[in-house]
Design a protein around this motif. Structure first.
Motif, PDB file in Angstrom:
ATOM      1  N   SER A 157       0.834  -1.206   0.000  1.00 45.25           N
ATOM      2  CA  SER A 157       0.000   0.000   0.000  1.00 45.25           C
ATOM      3  C   SER A 157       0.863   1.248   0.000  1.00 45.25           C
ATOM      4  O   SER A 157       0.569   2.232  -0.673  1.00 45.25           O
ATOM      5  CB  SER A 157      -0.913   0.024   1.221  1.00 45.25           C
ATOM      6  N   ASP A 162      -5.795  -0.874  -5.005  1.00 43.90           N
ATOM      7  CA  ASP A 162      -5.258  -1.431  -3.758  1.00 43.90           C
ATOM      8  C   ASP A 162      -6.260  -2.388  -3.149  1.00 43.90           C
ATOM      9  O   ASP A 162      -7.246  -1.977  -2.562  1.00 43.90           O
ATOM     10  CB  ASP A 162      -4.931  -0.288  -2.798  1.00 43.90           C
ATOM     11  N   GLU A 163      -5.988  -3.669  -3.250  1.00 49.30           N
ATOM     12  CA  GLU A 163      -6.886  -4.690  -2.699  1.00 49.30           C
ATOM     13  C   GLU A 163      -8.322  -4.423  -3.114  1.00 49.30           C
ATOM     14  O   GLU A 163      -9.231  -4.469  -2.315  1.00 49.30           O
ATOM     15  CB  GLU A 163      -6.809  -4.710  -1.173  1.00 49.30           C
ATOM     16  N   GLN A 209      -9.117   0.130  -1.173  1.00 50.29           N
ATOM     17  CA  GLN A 209      -9.404  -1.198  -0.656  1.00 50.29           C
ATOM     18  C   GLN A 209     -10.826  -1.318  -0.122  1.00 50.29           C
ATOM     19  O   GLN A 209     -11.540  -2.245  -0.446  1.00 50.29           O
ATOM     20  CB  GLN A 209      -8.403  -1.494   0.466  1.00 50.29           C
TER      21      GLN A 209
HETATM   22 MG   LIG Z   1      -2.321  -2.566   2.261  1.00 50.76          MG
END
Ligand SMILES: [Mg+2]
Ligand SMILES: Nc1ncnc2c1ncn2[C@@H]1O[C@H](COP(=O)(O)OP(=O)(O)OP(=O)(O)O)[C@@H](O)[C@H]1O
Ligand SMILES: Nc1ncnc2c1ncn2[C@@H]1O[C@H](COP(=O)(O)OP(=O)(O)OP(=O)(O)O)[C@@H](O)[C@H]1O
Ligand SMILES: [Mg+2]
Lengths: 495, 325, 541, 278
Positions: C325, C448-449, C369
């Protein structure tokens, strides 16, 4: 007369200091009146009585006052009290520290002590009220051996005052109480009767009333509870009250009216204010019937009072006429009440209501003690409540508010309203120095008659502050100065 | 070690803050109309301008403001609070004389409000949504919503005048000559009414906080874990929920504790309690500059000390803090 | 069945008025046998947790058991008085929860929290409890047990906390262990450790385990039997192998189909012009510095260099805390790197001043995320999508029109524009996040995710969408994930990160089939049900 | 469930709201109900309540109608409460927001400034301020506002600090929005609920503060407030208990109502609790 016992007296507010030669406000004198004495006392008819002076003579021309001191008087620290102390106090110490005394001392030419027991005051001109200045609050006797040559204000002994009075200073718990104990070496045999006195500091008026009810305190000096409580408290069991003990001070309530500017500068407006106020109502409701509506500058309790003056009875119509005549345009005026509790607040509200009803635009200004002093002494007000002591003689307590020479910024006790009348000034001066009481009475009557028409200030009420006390306490008030004159004679009836 | 260095750092910062506060207070106080000389003169019943000028000179008020400020700051830097001209004694002594009474009153009311508040809060949270919850909450609010000075007088009327159970005012029986335990007992009796009045007033605040916090924590996952272990309701509330719920209460209590010193003006007035709150009020009315400034400074120091104390307590209660920062 | 230790019979759980449906579960019946691992799978909200909670007597306020029985040791655990339920919890049925981060009391030492289980049931003396706690900590394989029992939860990693939870659940050797998604929040390596631990404990203590999950990899790895739930009902139940290989119910089939297969897709032609160049990027986090104390340092990104070509998708994988991240955020300048350069289309983003940066920002966008946290709950979707373009200078009208188009593209329909975020499901929100990134017409997207929080069926939809967009618009994507199978499916190249460094970068096939680094091999081995997935891949291939 | 519905499930809060609405209505209608104002001396003093139909609540120490006082007092008490709260918010919210959002020196400076106001106990500070400014409705309101804002600033700062790390704020940064815009339209609106809860309680506290100041003689003598009425009647509490009791009850009811509303809002804004309650 039973000996022994203790009494608790309310003192409000807490005095800043007990050194009566430096500080002369009410609470200080209430406590310090037990510690310090002067040459004379005054009975409720304001006639001089022996105190530290056992006898005295006044010369025919009224210029020489000779005092013979009591024998065997000792300061609380055991030093003998002599005429040198009197000279030091009057001529040195108080001249420097005591504003009111200073103005009377202006008439004094010399003070001498021919021997240890005799003091002679020589005046420049005759001064009628002079025999009235030998009271403890006006001319307290200060121990020369402690103060001579020191910085009076910062003398460490100020914290533990030494006098000749019936009680000695014992301790002071700031915020709680001041403790005085019997002076065993007092020069009058068998006095004082009491063993100890506690002056209690209770900041809230309602709590003070409760304190009396629960028996926590025995004496409520005048003004320590709100008027509404006076009636109720006096009806309690074993509770006595007296209006006596204020003759010397004769508190006289009035409103400063700013004579310089604004609507109040117009005499018709000032007269209208007098007519618009229902002063009887205030006396009955706000003061619970105590006191007497004032007719002019001089209190009826003192000599030289005259009722031959214009009477301003409650008359809103007349007030409206006067206002119409002057062409009052609705300029707002403000009232500055005294910051001394609910009574004064209510009073200002009642006056505001009265004035509004005759068409005057008015609101109440508000300030704490400091603000009040600032505003009045800087002449920043329209109408401001006050009450002043008369000190037994118009020359001492009254004239200062009306003569032009007393117009000076910076003090709330002089001619704050800015009234100027040279003709009148001459009469005030003549009355003060006239050796003949009759002559004085005549001049003061003239003054009163005339000045009442000018309404330099709005006279309100001769205030009465009843002292409330437990009936077991005997001989509490024996002089015209009341509780503030010390508890020399007081005793407690043992059941 | 880390704790000590942190505290040292805080203290250095605090000293600087205090000095700045002292200067600001100085200007604040001097902005009020009137000065001590005028007040003293006003009270004297008679005073000529000469007299007032004498007083001003004596008090140093004839100096320009910046000179006065400088001499005040110099005093503060040497930890001297100056001299009260009105009361004729050093401000330090004056405060030292009054401080114990205030601390006694406010600390005991603090303990009362905190313990009752938490107890009520916990009890209310345990009964959330039920009638008894509302009753508890309302009771606490009643104490909060009743003007303090009125409640105080009522308490005196009932318990002191009518029932005669407790002394109505003062710090101790004046002139009783008690000492030792007898004196402590006497003071305790005097303490009950004012401490309760003040304590009950603040109770509502803690109660609300505790209740909300308890409810919030009781929704957290670890509470479910605790239940899954087979712990009983009371044990969970005591060991798991309460401890976590107390964290925000500690913060609030710390803030409040700092204010203890001057927070009791009303109570001290009604109960004639010879404390510092009244000293502050009376000095303000008398424009006794040095005394007010002294009280404010002591109070500010107190606030800062309590903030630091709160942090320490927080670190003890919450192991995460020390590690993180 | 004779060896059923717990048998549930037509269980119905009522939800309070105002919930999304009247019953959390309806008429559910199943048995749990001695020593078996029963996996419960199903989509989010299907009632898995409620069933477990009902058995423990831990239903949230307002949720009640409507009818049904759950016989355990001859008694109905649902109707036991509270005192007996208390005695049963922990002692005979233990439970582990999903969130290792929050399931432990933050203010209590680990050892005390374990010992408390004995105290709750009035067993052992104080010192014995401590000794047992220590033994348990050892048993679940926590390192340095002496230290761990005196530690507070915040001092432990997620996996360690989960082990501590398991230690608690095992303290009294319960006959039944209920585990509610115990590994969802953990990275693959840690997850693998936990699964091995549970299997080992089952061997040793012979307890029955009810294991709730939505990860079919996990199911393949440990399940004896499987129950599939949907909308509060059991749609399929059976032996694990059967359910996985020949699912009967269409929902089960749909679920299985949606699992990323790990199939490596065709490589798209990649132009050589770089969209993103990262050169020697460094980021160190310093925390808790004070004049009196040295700061703690974390080298989150350590000399990372990476290039992404136009139209390329690069997957960034690695375990939790490896700096993925941080790297992504450094690219979009949400964190300021300590040194190194980030060139987007040749422009050094790291060297821009604040004003310039604001103007250039639209070129790189990020999909966050957590789809819910990344949408302002007080703004309607239209505003969320058009604020950015308008700040860039696009007219209001155009921005709105584009927003509506984008909503169509991500498959939500224009009428979504006037709704608030909370009115959408997780997958829908994720698509809004993507639409927002696209609205800025970026050259590069950092995802991100972006799909980790979604359940498999929705995850599949989002991945499909990304693939489409890439084809249509020629976007470059940096795809951050810890799910290797997902990475395999969408990426051209894979970058593996460990302790802030890139340890391996290469085409998907190389990295997956011929990993060069030991760490990469470790990661791959840890993927749950790895063998099963590969089998599956081979089957489909 | 909508906010209102969640609020409405809390019976206490609804009762509080009803009481408050009544008080507001009375305050608004005061000039209609008692056009003569509260200061008119209409009857003999100390008239006992319920003995005279025209003066249902009796008269005070000067013979003024208590009912008229209460009605007009509602105006002032509410006005002081509301205005001072709004002022406190106007100071506290921007300061707290800037401190929380920009951090660093801005934060340090703002917090030191806030600390200054917190080192003087707030009642003491209010006393000092009113004494300095001299008691008028405006200065009292201002003083109350000045002592009430620091907690607001701290609250907003804490909220903003946590919100600014939220992803939707980061998204806004990525979208190229300016800092001011982000602070005003992304961050602050999300901090609104705790602020509202706090504000409802601040109104209550302000009403109490005004009455306490009044008691110490620091009220505006030209306006009739409940605090004034209690302060004025406190000294006659023994002979005419109702004079301080009535305004006392009025304050109590209003403060109670505001607290109940605050509590209700708190519960309504708190998503945790909604599950717990049926
Ligand atoms: Mg992360
Ligand atoms: N406290 C509650 N009040 C009302 N409804 C609830 C509550 N908790 C859960 N629900 C509802 O009960 C249903 C079942 O929830 P449950 O938590 O059992 O789902 P799950 O299968 O565990 O899903 P997930 O995989 O997301 O954890 C859902 O529809 C959910 O909305
Ligand atoms: N704001 C921060 N302050 C201090 N340390 C941080 C901060 N953000 C991240 N870290 C630390 O930096 C390291 C890398 O964190 P990062 O979030 O980049 O990991 P990640 O690979 O994305 O992990 P995950 O898969 O769990 O999201 C971690 O050790 C983390 O604790
Ligand atoms: Mg679940």
């Amino acid at each position: 007369q039973d000996a022994g016992g203790r009494i608790d007296i309310v003192v409000q507010p807490e005095p800043p200091s007990l050194m009566l030669g430096l500080v002369q406000n009410g609470p200080t004198q209430l406590v310090a009146g037990d510690i310090y004495e002067s040459l004379l006392r005054y009975n409720t008819d304001l006639e001089p009585q022996p105190s530290l002076a056992k006898s005295w003579e006044i010369s025919e021309d009224g210029l020489t006052y000779t005092f013979h001191l009591q024998d065997g008087v000792k300061w609380h620290d055991g030093e003998p009290f002599t005429s040198a102390d009197v000279v030091f106090s009057a001529d040195v110490f108080l001249r420097e520290t005591h504003a009111r005394m200073r103005s009377s001392l202006a008439y004094v030419d010399s003070i001498e002590a021919p021997d240890d027991q005799t003091v002679v005051f020589k005046l420049k001109t005759p001064f009628g009220p002079f025999i009235g200045v030998f009271e403890a609050g006006t001319m307290p006797m200060i121990p020369k051996h402690i103060y001579e040559g020191t910085d009076y204000a910062n003398n460490p002994m100020n914290a533990t005052p030494i006098g000749t009075g019936p009680f000695k200073f014992e301790s002071w718990e700031k915020g709680s109480y001041i403790h005085l104990v019997k002076n065993e070496d007092y020069y009058l045999e068998g006095k004082p009767h009491l063993d100890e006195v506690y002056y209690r500091v209770i900041p809230d008026a309602a709590s003070r009333a409760v304190a009396f009810e629960t028996g926590e305190v025995d004496v409520l000096p005048g003004g320590s509870v709100e008027n509404w409580d006076v009636q109720r408290l006096t009806e309690l069991d074993n509770t006595c009250s007296t209006g006596k003990g204020w003759e010397f001070f004769a508190p006289h309530a009035f409103m400063w009216l700013n004579n310089r500017e604004g609507p109040t500068a117009d005499v018709r407006f000032r007269q209208a204010v007098m007519y618009a106020m229902d002063r009887e109502f205030v006396k009955d409701v706000v003061w619970n019937g105590f006191g007497k509506v004032a007719t002019g500058p001089v209190s009826s309790k003192t000599n030289f009072y005259s009722d031959d003056v214009t009477q301003y009875d409650y008359n809103p119509e007349k007030a409206k006429e006067l206002l119409a005549e002057m062409g009052y345009d609705g300029t707002p005026v403000s009232i500055l009440p005294l910051p001394y509790g609910e009574t004064w607040q209510r009073w200002a509200e009642a006056v505001r209501q009265n004035l509004q009803e005759v068409g005057i635009t008015v609101d109440i200004d508000s300030a704490d003690v400091a603000g009040w002093n600032e505003k009045t002494s800087q002449w920043d007000y329209d109408m401001a409540f006050t009450y002043l002591y008369q000190y037994g003689d118009p020359a001492l307590g009254v004239s200062r508010n009306y003569v032009e020479s007393q117009i000076e910024k910076g003090s709330p006790w002089n001619n704050v309203e800015g009234y100027r009348n040279p003709e009148m000034d001459a009469k005030w001066a003549a009355a003060a120095v006239s050796p003949s009481p009759d002559e004085r009475t005549k001049i003061y009557s003239e003054i009163q008659k005339e000045i009442v028409d000018d309404v330099p200030v709005a006279w309100l009420l001769e205030i009465e502050f009843p002292t409330i006390y437990n009936c077991n306490v005997q001989d509490l008030v024996t002089t015209g100065i009341g509780v503030s004159d010390g508890l020399r004679d007081a005793w407690i009836k043992q059941e | 070690m880390s704790l000590i260095t942190t505290i040292l750092g805080r203290l250095v910062k605090a000293a600087i803050t205090l000095l700045a506060i002292a200067v600001l207070n100085f200007f604040l106080i001097h902005a009020a109309p009137g000065d001590p000389a005028a007040v003293l003169a006003g009270e004297a019943g008679a005073a000529d301008p000469l007299f007032i000028a004498q007083l001003r000179e004596r008090f140093g008020l004839d100096q320009p403001l910046y000179v006065q400020l400088w001499s005040y700051v110099k005093n503060v830097l040497t930890l001297d609070l100056g001299y009260s001209f009105r009361q004729g004694m050093p401000v330090y002594d004056l405060i030292a004389q009054r401080l114990p009474a205030t601390l006694l009153l406010t600390l005991s009311s603090f303990v009362i409000s905190l313990s009752l508040g938490i107890a009520f809060g916990v009890a209310a949270a345990a009964r959330v949504g039920k009638a008894s919850d509302s009753v508890l909450t309302t009771i606490a609010l009643l104490f909060y919503a009743t003007p303090l000075y009125w409640a105080a007088l009522m308490a005196v009327l009932v318990f002191s005048v009518q029932l005669g159970w407790l002394p109505g005012f003062g710090y101790e029986t004046v002139g009783s000559g008690y000492s030792g335990l007898a004196r402590a007992w006497d003071i305790l009796q005097h303490l009950i009414l004012p401490a309760l009045t003040l304590g009950l007033f603040f109770m509502a605040v803690y109660m609300r906080m505790t209740r909300a916090s308890m409810l919030e924590v009781s929704q957290m996952d670890f509470v479910k874990t605790a239940r899954a272990k087979g712990l009983s309701g009371p044990v969970i509330r005591r060991r798991h929920i309460l401890r976590n719920a107390l964290l925000p209460v500690v913060t609030l209590a710390g803030l409040q504790a700092g204010q203890l010193i001057g927070g009791a003006v009303l109570t001290e007035t009604v109960f004639a309690w010879p404390g510092i709150g009244r000293l502050m009020f009376e000095s303000l009315e008398a424009r006794d500059y040095n005394t007010i400034l002294g009280v404010f400074l002591v109070s500010a120091a107190m606030v800062i000390v309590f903030n630091i104390l709160t942090d320490i307590v927080y670190r003890i209660v919450d192991p995460r803090i020390g590690a993180k920062s | 069945m004779t060896d059923a230790i717990l048998s549930i019979d037509s269980l119905t759980i009522d939800l309070p008025i105002g919930a999304d449906r009247p019953h959390a579960v309806e008429d559910v019946s199943f048995d749990l046998n001695k020593g078996e691992i029963l996996c419960v799978v199903g989509e989010s909200g299907s009632g898995k947790s409620m069933t477990a909670n009902a058995l423990m007597g831990l239903l949230p306020d307002g949720v009640t058991v409507g009818k049904g029985r759950a016989m355990f040791d001859g008694k109905d655990v649902l109707t036991l008085p509270e005192a007996q339920k208390q005695a049963m919890r922990g002692a005979r049925i233990g439970m582990i929860f999903q969130e290792p981060m929050t399931a432990l009391n933050p203010l209590m030492r680990i050892g005390d929290q374990i010992a408390e289980v004995f105290a709750a049931h009035n067993l052992l003396s104080g010192s014995e409890r401590r000794a047992r706690a220590l033994a348990l900590v050892k048993e679940v394989g926590l390192p340095d047990p002496e230290k761990i029992i005196r530690a507070y939860p915040f001092q432990l990693s997620g996996g360690q906390r989960q082990r501590a939870m398991i230690a608690m659940a095992l303290a009294l050797e319960p006959e039944i262990l209920i585990a509610d998604e115990p590994t969802t929040a953990l990275d693959v390596t840690t997850q693998a450790q936990i699964l091995r631990l549970i299997l080992a404990l089952r061997e040793k203590h012979g307890m029955a385990v009810m294991f709730i999950t939505h990860d079919f990899g996990v199911v393949a790895e440990i399940a004896d039997r499987v129950i599939v739930m949907r909308y509060g009902q059991i749609v399929e139940a059976g032996i694990a192998k059967q359910v996985l290989e020949s699912p009967q119910h269409e929902y089960t089939r749909a679920l299985l189909d949606a699992i990323p297969t790990g199939t490596v897709p065709e490589l798209a032609p990649i132009t050589t012009a770089p969209a993103l160049e990262i050169r020697h990027l460094n980021k160190i986090y310093r925390t808790g510095g004070s004049p009196f104390r040295a700061a703690r340092e974390v080298r989150a990104v350590n000399d990372v260099s990476l290039t992404i070509a136009k139209g390329e998708v690069v997957g960034l994988v690695g375990e939790s805390g490896s700096g993925k991240s941080t790297l992504g955020r450094a690219v979009v300048r949400l964190v300021t790197p300590d040194s190194g350069q980030v060139l987007v289309g040749g422009v050094d983003m790291a060297a821009l001043d604040e004003n310039e940066l604001r103007k250039q920002r639209h070129r790189v966008q990020m999909v966050f995320q957590d789809p819910y946290a990344s949408l302002n709950p007080r703004h309607r979707i239209l505003r969320t999508l058009s604020d950015g373009p308008m700040a860039k200078g696009v007219s209001k009208q155009q921005a709105h029109k584009r927003a509506l188009d984008l909503l169509e593209i991500v498959g939500l329909g224009a009428d979504a524009a006037t709704r608030f975020p909370h009115e959408f499901s997780g997958g829908q929100r994720q698509r809004i996040g993507i639409a927002r990134a696209l609205a800025m017409d970026p050259e590069l997207i950092i995802a991100d995710e972006a799909v980790s929080a979604l359940d498999v069926s929705i995850q599949a939809q989002v991945l499909e969408l990304l693939a489409d967009l890439r084809r249509q618009m020629g976007l470059s994507i940096l795809f951050i994930t810890h799910d290797l199978r997902v990475a395999a499916q969408v990426c051209d190249r894979i970058a593996v990160m460990q302790y802030g460094r890139l340890v391996e970068v290469g085409p998907v096939r190389d990295v997956f089939h011929a990993p060069k680094q030991a760490y990469t091999r470790e990661l791959l081995a840890a993927v749950p049900g790895a063998g099963w997935a590969m089998e599956k891949e081979d089957a489909t291939a | 469930m909508t906010l209102w519905k969640r609020f409405a499930t809390n019976r206490g809060a609804v009762i509080g709201l009803i009481i408050l609405l009544c008080v507001i209505a009375i305050a608004l209608l005061a000039p209609v109900i008692y056009p003569g104002g509260p200061w008119k001396m209409v009857q003999r003093p100390f008239l006992v309540p319920f003995t005279n139909g025209d003066l249902p609540l009796g008269t005070d120490t000067l013979g003024r109608d208590v009912a008229a006082g209460l009605v007009h007092g509602a105006r002032v008490s509410l006005l002081v409460g509301l205005v001072s709260t709004v002022m406190a918010l106007l100071i506290g919210v921007p300061l707290g927001a800037l401190a929380g959002f920009y951090g660093g020196y801005v934060d340090e400076g703002a917090m030191r400034f806030t600390e200054f106001f917190q080192t003087i106990p707030n009642f003491a500070l209010a006393i000092v301020l009113v004494a300095i400014l001299e008691p008028t409705l405006g200065s009292i309101t201002l003083a109350i506002a000045i002592v009430s804002w620091p907690p607001v600033a701290r609250l907003v700062r804490a909220e903003v600090m946590s919100l600014k790390r939220r992803e939707f704020v980061e998204a806004a940064h990525l979208a190229g929005l300016s800092n001011t815009r982000i602070l005003v339209s992304e961050v602050l609106p999300n901090a609104i609920s705790p602020i509202i809860v706090m504000a409802s309680l601040m109104v209550a506290t302000a009403i109490l503060l005004e009455s306490s100041l009044s008691f110490l003689g620091l009220g505006d003598p030209n306006i009739m407030s409940w605090g004034y009425m209690i302060g004025a009647a406190r000294t006659v509490i023994r002979s005419a208990w109702w004079l301080s009791f009535m305004p006392g009850v009025a304050i109590l009811l209003t403060v109670l109502a505001l607290n109940l509303i605050g509590e209700g809002l708190n519960d309504a804004f708190n998503p945790h609790l909604k599950k717990g309650r049926t």
